[in-house]
Design an enzyme around this catalytic site. Sequence first.
Site, mmCIF file in Angstrom:
data_model
loop_
_atom_site.group_PDB
_atom_site.id
_atom_site.type_symbol
_atom_site.label_atom_id
_atom_site.label_comp_id
_atom_site.label_asym_id
_atom_site.label_seq_id
_atom_site.Cartn_x
_atom_site.Cartn_y
_atom_site.Cartn_z
ATOM 1 N N ASP A 27 -10.184 -4.135 -5.335
ATOM 2 C CA ASP A 27 -9.434 -3.380 -4.325
ATOM 3 C C ASP A 27 -10.019 -1.971 -4.268
ATOM 4 O O ASP A 27 -9.848 -1.177 -5.186
ATOM 5 C CB ASP A 27 -7.948 -3.341 -4.710
ATOM 6 C CG ASP A 27 -7.086 -2.685 -3.644
ATOM 7 O OD1 ASP A 27 -7.626 -1.956 -2.785
ATOM 8 O OD2 ASP A 27 -5.854 -2.900 -3.670
ATOM 9 N N HIS A 41 -7.501 -5.530 -0.465
ATOM 10 C CA HIS A 41 -6.299 -4.708 -0.477
ATOM 11 C C HIS A 41 -5.107 -5.332 0.252
ATOM 12 O O HIS A 41 -4.033 -4.749 0.271
ATOM 13 C CB HIS A 41 -6.619 -3.339 0.149
ATOM 14 C CG HIS A 41 -5.545 -2.316 0.002
ATOM 15 N ND1 HIS A 41 -5.049 -1.909 -1.232
ATOM 16 C CD2 HIS A 41 -4.840 -1.608 0.933
ATOM 17 C CE1 HIS A 41 -4.105 -0.989 -1.059
ATOM 18 N NE2 HIS A 41 -3.963 -0.802 0.239
ATOM 19 N N SER A 48 0.825 -1.202 0.000
ATOM 20 C CA SER A 48 0.000 0.000 0.000
ATOM 21 C C SER A 48 0.861 1.254 0.000
ATOM 22 O O SER A 48 1.702 1.420 -0.881
ATOM 23 C CB SER A 48 -0.953 -0.045 1.209
ATOM 24 O OG SER A 48 -1.994 0.874 1.073
#
Length: 257
Positions: free
Chosen positions: A211, A239, A87
Amino acid sequence: MTIEGADSHRPMLFAHGYGCDQNMWRFVTPAFRDTHRVVLFDHVGNGRSDLSAYRDARHGTLEGYAEDVLDILREHDLRDVVFVGHSVSSMVGVLAANREPDRFAGIVMVGPSPRYIDDETDGYVGGFERVDIEQMLESLDSNYLGWSSAMAPVIMGNPDRPELGEELTNSFCRTDPAIAKKFARVTFLSDNRADLPKLRVPSLILQCADDVIAPTVVGEYVHKHTPGSTFTALNATGHCPNLSAPEETVDAIKSWL
């Protein structure tokens, strides 16, 4: 910080995403211990990090977090590093590698996004309108624990496996709230699109289906604008494939390596 594996092996540094800690990699890292020197750490404010190390001036941008990564590499004299970022840490890795490319062998970006907010001026789709992000940050500021309980399952995805969302919720709730609120602004208001073309080390982009934080169009943008990048679409959804689909994540990284 945790270091495992032989000193002679190529270092592999794993950086967690927002609201998480190094424990989020526990299903992934065992697959690399025999071949790499595995390095794990917690961003300041997360996990077992030293909260006193937080500095508003330093950590008010992602560049400060990139400097933290470089400090780890310098302190332990780590070179030829494979950086694996989840991320927001994907962009942290890009910034660190752009600053000291000689230390890096490659960058793995898991669910990356260079900008979360849409930009109508050039047609960029980040997945969120500015008002969405501002409302999210207001909610986070006013009730961090409530926001965590509501948002973590959405971010995780995989509603048929509620234990995953519960784990992410608990991780968010272990994070220092004051720092988490500041890091959220740094994360969701960042724009690192201009940093992608500067990357001079090979990179792998791992993209999940469904996602909500970093949709496929964003991963494709990262691939298009990052020289020498490889794009891999995972069957995993949500995610956090490091938790929801660790075997597929491992296989994709090993295949690229």
